[in-house]
Design an enzyme around this catalytic site. Structure first.
Site, short mmCIF file in Angstrom:
data_model
loop_
_atom_site.label_atom_id
_atom_site.label_comp_id
_atom_site.label_asym_id
_atom_site.label_seq_id
_atom_site.Cartn_x
_atom_site.Cartn_y
_atom_site.Cartn_z
NE ARG A 183 7.10 15.74 -8.74
CZ ARG A 183 6.90 16.46 -7.63
NH1 ARG A 183 7.31 17.72 -7.57
NH2 ARG A 183 6.28 15.93 -6.59
CB CYS A 241 2.21 22.38 -7.57
SG CYS A 241 2.26 23.03 -5.88
#
Length: 286
Positions: A183, A241
């Site tokens: 990611r 995050c």
């Protein structure tokens, strides 16, 4: 350093005694939540630490705003205080939090309650797995509701990284991206509108903070890991995050290692919803 972790054995003893030797009356919170299965109540009802109150992360530990605020903006302190009182929390209590996923979700409760001024919040190291492996009793169904608590909360006890400061912080300090490497690199993005990372951020997957047993690595191991990523005395460390949940787990690990992290609550879910902001892809240039 204040107590951050508790073992299953110490929690079991504290529940039997009613308090920790170095703390106060025990309140236990069960924070079952996963990105692909956000409602953890069925699992909670199947078996939890006796007396643990169920915490719905999306409802209890987050507000509901517009996409440009991120997927899990912080709740108002008024709302969090009302929720904490519903959990029966009083000033001076020792609050223990856990989940069934290596504390990736329950760390959000740890960070948020500490940010709101509670001084004694502990993670069950090894999460529910540690409790089960020790063979301790589990309770089924819903725990009996406690008497309403009286705790008073105020935000600001931990440092945060505000949205307007992220770009400058990434250029001047050390900004860690706690998501999976794919990611970060922009190879996949399962939920947010853009794939990639904040320019200047360093990849630091949260999963590397724990061992095969689901427990946090030692202070020395964590310190070595973060120093290799660029953390050192005098360097400010920030962390984000996807939506500010697993970043809290990274904040726990950094605190265990002796650093004072600044968490960016909006995280990538906020940043990526601002198309005017730059993004980067590919491997960490460092």
């Amino acid at each position: 350093m204040e107590s951050i972790l508790t073992t299953a054995a110490d929690l079991n003893a504290a529940l039997a005694a009613g308090a920790y030797p170095d703390g106060g009356p025990v309140r236990v919170l069960d924070v079952r939540w996963r990105l692909d299965r956000p409602d953890g109540r069925p699992d909670y009802r199947a078996g939890h630490v006796p007396g643990a109150q169920y915490v719905a992360l999306d409802r209890d530990l987050a507000a509901h705003g517009v996409p440009t605020e991120g997927r899990h903006p912080l709740p108002s302190v008024h709302d969090l205080q009302a929720t904490a009182r519903r959990w029966g929390i009083d000033a001076g209590d020792t609050v223990v939090v856990y989940d069934d996923a290596n504390n990736m979700a329950s760390a959000r409760a740890w960070w948020l309650l500490r940010y709101a001024g509670l001084t004694d919040v502990r993670l069950l190291d090894g999460a529910l797995r540690a409790w089960n492996d020790a063979g301790y009793e589990r309770e089924e169904g819903d725990a009996a509701p406690p008497a309403p608590g009286t705790v008073e909360l105020t935000y600001g006890a931990l440092p945060v990284l505000d949205f307007d400061d992220v770009a400058d912080f990434a250029a001047e300090g050390l900004l860690l991206d706690a998501r999976a490497g794919e990611r970060y690199r922009g190879e996949v993005e399962p939920i947010d509108p853009r794939a990639g990372h904040v320019p200047g951020a360093v990849s630091a997957p949260t999963t590397e903070n724990i061992g095969d047993d689901g427990r946090f690595r030692s202070r020395e191991e964590l310190g070595s890991r973060f120093r290799m990523l660029g953390a050192e005395d005098g360097v400010s460390v920030g962390v984000y995050c996807g939506s500010g949940v697993t970043a809290a787990h990274q904040a726990v690990a950094l605190t265990l290692a002796g650093f004072e992290p600044r968490l960016y609550p909006g995280s990538w879910s906020q940043w990526s919803n601002h198309p005017e902001l730059p993004m980067a892809t590919g491997s960490d240039p460092r």
